[in-house]
Structure formats: C-alpha cells, structure tokens
Scaffold this motif. Structure first.
Motif, PDB file in Angstrom:
ATOM      1  N   ILE A   6       6.581  -4.546   4.095  1.00 38.06           N
ATOM      2  CA  ILE A   6       5.951  -3.682   5.098  1.00 38.06           C
ATOM      3  C   ILE A   6       5.321  -4.519   6.215  1.00 38.06           C
ATOM      4  O   ILE A   6       5.304  -4.108   7.376  1.00 38.06           O
ATOM      5  N   ALA A  64       4.722   4.259   5.694  1.00 40.48           N
ATOM      6  CA  ALA A  64       4.599   2.799   5.556  1.00 40.48           C
ATOM      7  C   ALA A  64       3.137   2.366   5.516  1.00 40.48           C
ATOM      8  O   ALA A  64       2.741   1.530   4.694  1.00 40.48           O
ATOM      9  N   THR A  65       2.319   2.953   6.379  1.00 41.77           N
ATOM     10  CA  THR A  65       0.896   2.603   6.426  1.00 41.77           C
ATOM     11  C   THR A  65       0.179   3.042   5.155  1.00 41.77           C
ATOM     12  O   THR A  65      -0.638   2.297   4.599  1.00 41.77           O
ATOM     13  N   TRP A  68       1.038   0.700   2.405  1.00 39.47           N
ATOM     14  CA  TRP A  68       0.311  -0.556   2.599  1.00 39.47           C
ATOM     15  C   TRP A  68      -1.122  -0.431   2.075  1.00 39.47           C
ATOM     16  O   TRP A  68      -1.617  -1.296   1.355  1.00 39.47           O
ATOM     17  N   SER A  74       6.202  -3.594  -0.270  1.00 41.04           N
ATOM     18  CA  SER A  74       7.573  -3.486   0.244  1.00 41.04           C
ATOM     19  C   SER A  74       8.086  -2.075   0.009  1.00 41.04           C
ATOM     20  O   SER A  74       7.580  -1.352  -0.857  1.00 41.04           O
ATOM     21  N   HIS A 119       1.863  -4.655  13.660  1.00 41.35           N
ATOM     22  CA  HIS A 119       2.004  -4.067  12.323  1.00 41.35           C
ATOM     23  C   HIS A 119       1.754  -2.566  12.355  1.00 41.35           C
ATOM     24  O   HIS A 119       0.952  -2.079  13.148  1.00 41.35           O
TER      25      HIS A 119
END
Length: 197
Positions: A6, A64-65, A68, A74, A119
């Motif tokens: 990520i 994705a966030t 994370w 990943s 990011h």
C-alpha cells in the motif's frame, strides 16, 4: 491476483472522507483469518502504471487507506493500463482524459499534479465526500460505473448544504441530503433515482 504494498500506491485524488475511512477501518479490524482475507480480496485496487512504473490507484482510495490504518500493508491490484512510457505531462493528460484523476481540493479549487500527495493515507479530509458515500448507503442514489460519481455528488451537496461538526449533526445532515438527492435539483447526477412514488 497480484499484490502490492500500500505504501507504493500513488493517489490520483486530493481528498477523501475521513468518516468513511474510520468506518471501513473499524470493519477491517473486526475481521480476522479467512474472513479478513476474503474482505481484502473482494476490493482489488485498479491501478495505472505511470512514469518510472509507479502504480497509481484510480479507485478505492478509501479501502487502501482503511487497510493501512488496520495495519494491513499490502493488497491486491488489477492493472488497468500501462502508461509508464509516457512523459509526466502526457501521463496526467491521459489520466484526465479517461477521468482517472480528480485534482480538486475540498474547496473545489484545482490542485497542480506536482502538489498531489505521495501516499493514499495523506489525502485531505472532505466531509462532503463522506456525506456522498453515506447518502448512497442510505438509498439516496444508486452506485453506478460512472467515474468519480462520489465527487460529483459531494460537489452537489457542498453547494447546497452547510457542513456538520458533530456526529449527531452529521446523521441529521445525511437525512436532509437523502431528500435533496431525490429531488429534481439532483436530476442528471449519476445514480439519480428521483422521489419515491
């Protein structure tokens, strides 16, 4: 399915909705083992390879966030296009032409591509982006395949509603926004369902 760290994913938007991310993070943290793996596998990130073969996420920034923040490092990706041979200027022009990027801040002002974050978890909070997702989840409009539909709805609400500060205010705002989403004022927006008969 190809997995990617990520931390390597580059965002293609400037904002996201923190409320939506908090809810998704909580949901991921509540899962473990096979359930968690299945939840991760069902939302692969569509990516476009840019200059220096950097992977750019063109959707699911919130997923994705949230992963994370849930200490998942990943996730699976699906390659949509390889644009790694283009110059940086050609790359961003192509991304805009395909509606794979949304370079606008929460105030509606355009942001230079050179100023976009590195990011996905660094994006600025846009309460109206969270509102648009909450309205969809509450049945205010239908999810479609139209690119960037949540941002279109967020901008629609931004022009018509005040932003809340507390969770209680936000819930009341969602109810108000659902009514607005079903009104004729929203006619033409993706997923518009109109008033109930």
């Amino acid at each position: 399915m190809k997995m990617i760290e990520i931390a390597r994913l580059r965002p293609t938007q400037v904002t996201h909705g923190e409320r939506e991310i908090r809810a998704k993070t909580k949901a991921y943290r509540s899962l473990s083992g096979h359930e968690l793996q299945m939840a991760i596998a069902e939302k692969p990130i569509p990516i476009v390879l840019g200059p220096r073969t950097a992977p750019y996420a063109i959707d699911h920034h919130h997923v994705a966030t949230a992963l994370w923040h849930a200490d998942i490092k990943s996730m699976p990706v699906v390659l949509v296009r390889d644009l790694s041979l283009l110059s940086r200027a050609e790359f961003w022009l192509t991304m805009e032409n395909h509606q794979w990027t949304y370079p606008y801040g929460g105030d509606g002002q355009r942001v230079a591509f050179t100023d976009m974050h590195e990011h996905v978890w660094e994006l600025a909070d846009d309460e109206f982006r969270s509102l648009s997702a909450s309205v969809r989840d509450a049945g205010g409009y239908e999810k479609t395949a139209v690119p960037l539909e949540e941002f279109r709805w967020a901008d629609f609400f931004r022009r018509r509603l005040p932003m809340s500060v507390s969770d209680g205010d936000f819930e009341a705002l969602v109810r108000k926004a659902v009514r607005l989403a079903k009104s004729r004022a929203a006619l033409g927006l993706p997923g518009y369902i109109g008033p109930a008969d």
